[in-house]
Design a protein around this motif. Structure first.
Motif, PDB file in Angstrom:
ATOM      1  N   VAL A 174       1.645   5.035   5.934  1.00 11.40           N
ATOM      2  CA  VAL A 174       1.765   4.432   4.605  1.00 11.40           C
ATOM      3  C   VAL A 174       0.447   4.515   3.838  1.00 11.40           C
ATOM      4  CG1 VAL A 174       3.694   2.904   5.233  1.00 11.40           C
ATOM      5  CG2 VAL A 174       1.367   2.013   5.321  1.00 11.40           C
ATOM      6  N   THR A 175      -0.670   4.414   4.551  1.00 10.72           N
ATOM      7  CA  THR A 175      -1.975   4.537   3.892  1.00 10.72           C
ATOM      8  C   THR A 175      -2.181   5.961   3.393  1.00 10.72           C
ATOM      9  OG1 THR A 175      -2.834   2.804   5.345  1.00 10.72           O
ATOM     10  CG2 THR A 175      -4.460   4.100   4.138  1.00 10.72           C
ATOM     11  N   LEU A 222      -0.106   6.509   0.212  1.00 12.93           N
ATOM     12  CA  LEU A 222      -0.699   5.919  -0.989  1.00 12.93           C
ATOM     13  C   LEU A 222      -1.948   6.652  -1.437  1.00 12.93           C
ATOM     14  CD1 LEU A 222      -0.762   3.679  -3.140  1.00 12.93           C
ATOM     15  CD2 LEU A 222      -2.118   2.312  -1.519  1.00 12.93           C
ATOM     16  N   THR A 223      -2.828   7.017  -0.492  1.00 10.53           N
ATOM     17  CA  THR A 223      -4.168   7.497  -0.843  1.00 10.53           C
ATOM     18  C   THR A 223      -4.380   8.995  -0.694  1.00 10.53           C
ATOM     19  OG1 THR A 223      -5.002   7.198   1.406  1.00 10.53           O
ATOM     20  CG2 THR A 223      -5.187   5.306  -0.109  1.00 10.53           C
ATOM     21  N   GLY A 224      -3.537   9.645   0.108  1.00 12.04           N
ATOM     22  CA  GLY A 224      -3.730  11.067   0.390  1.00 12.04           C
ATOM     23  C   GLY A 224      -4.705  11.321   1.532  1.00 12.04           C
ATOM     24  N   PHE A 225      -5.277  10.280   2.120  1.00 12.24           N
ATOM     25  CA  PHE A 225      -6.250  10.452   3.197  1.00 12.24           C
ATOM     26  C   PHE A 225      -5.560  10.664   4.545  1.00 12.24           C
ATOM     27  CE2 PHE A 225      -9.015   7.554   0.470  1.00 12.24           C
ATOM     28  CZ  PHE A 225      -9.747   8.609  -0.064  1.00 12.24           C
ATOM     29  N   SER A 226      -6.111  11.572   5.338  1.00 15.66           N
ATOM     30  CA  SER A 226      -5.628  11.805   6.700  1.00 15.66           C
ATOM     31  C   SER A 226      -6.106  10.665   7.602  1.00 15.66           C
ATOM     32  CB  SER A 226      -6.167  13.131   7.233  1.00 15.66           C
ATOM     33  OG  SER A 226      -7.575  13.035   7.419  1.00 15.66           O
ATOM     34  N   LYS A 227      -5.566  10.610   8.813  1.00 12.80           N
ATOM     35  CA  LYS A 227      -5.995   9.610   9.794  1.00 12.80           C
ATOM     36  C   LYS A 227      -7.504   9.717  10.027  1.00 12.80           C
ATOM     37  CE  LYS A 227      -5.464   8.237  14.647  1.00 12.80           C
ATOM     38  NZ  LYS A 227      -6.885   8.047  14.850  1.00 12.80           N
ATOM     39  N   LEU A 244      -1.730  -1.301  -1.523  1.00 15.19           N
ATOM     40  CA  LEU A 244      -1.888  -1.143  -0.075  1.00 15.19           C
ATOM     41  C   LEU A 244      -1.465  -2.422   0.645  1.00 15.19           C
ATOM     42  CD1 LEU A 244      -2.711   0.539   2.355  1.00 15.19           C
ATOM     43  CD2 LEU A 244      -5.086  -0.169   1.959  1.00 15.19           C
ATOM     44  N   ASP A 245      -1.863  -3.570   0.125  1.00 17.84           N
ATOM     45  CA  ASP A 245      -1.446  -4.842   0.728  1.00 17.84           C
ATOM     46  C   ASP A 245       0.081  -4.945   0.772  1.00 17.84           C
ATOM     47  OD1 ASP A 245      -4.102  -5.648   1.019  1.00 17.84           O
ATOM     48  OD2 ASP A 245      -4.087  -6.899  -0.785  1.00 17.84           O
ATOM     49  N   LYS A 246       0.728  -4.556  -0.304  1.00 21.20           N
ATOM     50  CA  LYS A 246       2.191  -4.654  -0.387  1.00 21.20           C
ATOM     51  C   LYS A 246       2.850  -3.699   0.606  1.00 21.20           C
ATOM     52  CE  LYS A 246       5.979  -6.212  -2.328  1.00 21.20           C
ATOM     53  NZ  LYS A 246       6.397  -7.596  -2.172  1.00 21.20           N
ATOM     54  N   LEU A 247       2.314  -2.490   0.753  1.00 19.65           N
ATOM     55  CA  LEU A 247       2.877  -1.547   1.722  1.00 19.65           C
ATOM     56  C   LEU A 247       2.771  -2.102   3.138  1.00 19.65           C
ATOM     57  CD1 LEU A 247       1.566   1.872   0.340  1.00 19.65           C
ATOM     58  CD2 LEU A 247       3.865   0.910   0.114  1.00 19.65           C
ATOM     59  N   VAL A 248       1.643  -2.726   3.444  1.00 10.61           N
ATOM     60  CA  VAL A 248       1.457  -3.342   4.764  1.00 10.61           C
ATOM     61  C   VAL A 248       2.458  -4.484   4.943  1.00 10.61           C
ATOM     62  CG1 VAL A 248      -0.140  -4.647   6.223  1.00 10.61           C
ATOM     63  CG2 VAL A 248      -0.953  -2.642   4.964  1.00 10.61           C
ATOM     64  N   ASP A 249       2.662  -5.290   3.920  1.00  9.77           N
ATOM     65  CA  ASP A 249       3.651  -6.370   3.996  1.00  9.77           C
ATOM     66  C   ASP A 249       5.050  -5.825   4.239  1.00  9.77           C
ATOM     67  OD1 ASP A 249       1.827  -8.377   3.618  1.00  9.77           O
ATOM     68  OD2 ASP A 249       2.616  -9.040   1.677  1.00  9.77           O
ATOM     69  N   GLU A 309      11.598   5.084   4.727  1.00  9.87           N
ATOM     70  CA  GLU A 309      12.043   5.778   3.506  1.00  9.87           C
ATOM     71  C   GLU A 309      11.897   4.879   2.279  1.00  9.87           C
ATOM     72  OE1 GLU A 309      15.133   5.378   6.017  1.00  9.87           O
ATOM     73  OE2 GLU A 309      13.498   6.404   7.052  1.00  9.87           O
ATOM     74  N   LYS A 310      12.190   3.594   2.456  1.00  8.75           N
ATOM     75  CA  LYS A 310      12.066   2.647   1.335  1.00  8.75           C
ATOM     76  C   LYS A 310      10.600   2.365   1.030  1.00  8.75           C
ATOM     77  CE  LYS A 310      16.457   0.349   1.482  1.00  8.75           C
ATOM     78  NZ  LYS A 310      17.040  -0.148   0.271  1.00  8.75           N
ATOM     79  N   ILE A 311       9.786   2.195   2.083  1.00  6.77           N
ATOM     80  CA  ILE A 311       8.356   1.923   1.870  1.00  6.77           C
ATOM     81  C   ILE A 311       7.702   3.085   1.138  1.00  6.77           C
ATOM     82  CG2 ILE A 311       6.139   1.545   3.010  1.00  6.77           C
ATOM     83  CD1 ILE A 311       7.719   0.183   5.308  1.00  6.77           C
TER      84      ILE A 311
END
Length: 120
Positions: free
Chosen positions: A40-41, A44-49, A101-106, A115-117
Motif C-alpha cells: 500500500v505504501t 501511494l508513493t511509488g517507492f519500492s520496499k 498513508l494513515d488512512k491506507l494503514v487503517d 483491491e478496495k484499498i
C-alpha cells in the motif's frame, strides 16, 4: 475542517522511522502482513520496499519522503476521517498526503480487501 500551521509543521517533521513501527503493530495485530504494508505504501508513493527501507534507515522526515514521492493519481479517491480531519478537506498537500498513508494503514488494519484499498 482545516489543519493549523502548527499541526502541519509538527507532522511534517515526524520521521517515517518513528511511525513505521506503529503501522506494523497496527496491521499485524489485525492479521495483516508487512508485505501488504509495503504494497500500500508503494501504491501511494511509488517507492519500492528497498527505497522505503532506506528512508526508514536514514530517518528522513515525512516532508522529505513525500517531496520525493510520486503520489498515485488515484490518491484523491482516498476519503474519510482520520485523526479527526476529513481527508478530502485538508488544504495543505503534505498533510493530506501523510493522512492518505494513515488512512491506507487503517483500511489495511480493518481488513479491507487489497483491491478496495488500492482503488482498483
Amino acid at each position: 475542517m482545516n489543519t493549523t500551521p502548527e499541526h502541519d509543521q509538527k507532522i511534517a517533521k515526524l520521521t517515517l522511522a518513528s511511525v513505521w513501527p506503529h503501522y506494523i503493530t497496527k496491521i499485524e495485530k489485525k492479521g495483516r502482513t508487512l508485505s501488504e504494508l509495503y504494497e500500500v505504501t508503494n501504491w501511494l508513493t511509488g517507492f519500492s520496499k528497498e527505497e522505503i527501507d532506506n528512508y526508514i534507515a536514514t530517518k528522513v522526515t515525512f516532508e522529505v519522503f513525500f517531496k520525493e514521492a510520486k503520489i498515485n493519481t488515484k490518491a484523491n479517491l482516498i476519503t474519510g476521517v482520520i485523526c479527526g480531519y476529513r481527508i478530502e478537506e485538508i488544504s495543505t498537500p503534505l498533510t493530506q498526503q501523510i493522512r492518505y498513508l494513515d488512512k491506507l494503514v487503517d483500511e489495511l488494519a480493518k481488513g479491507k480487501k487489497m483491491e478496495k484499498i488500492l482503488r482498483k
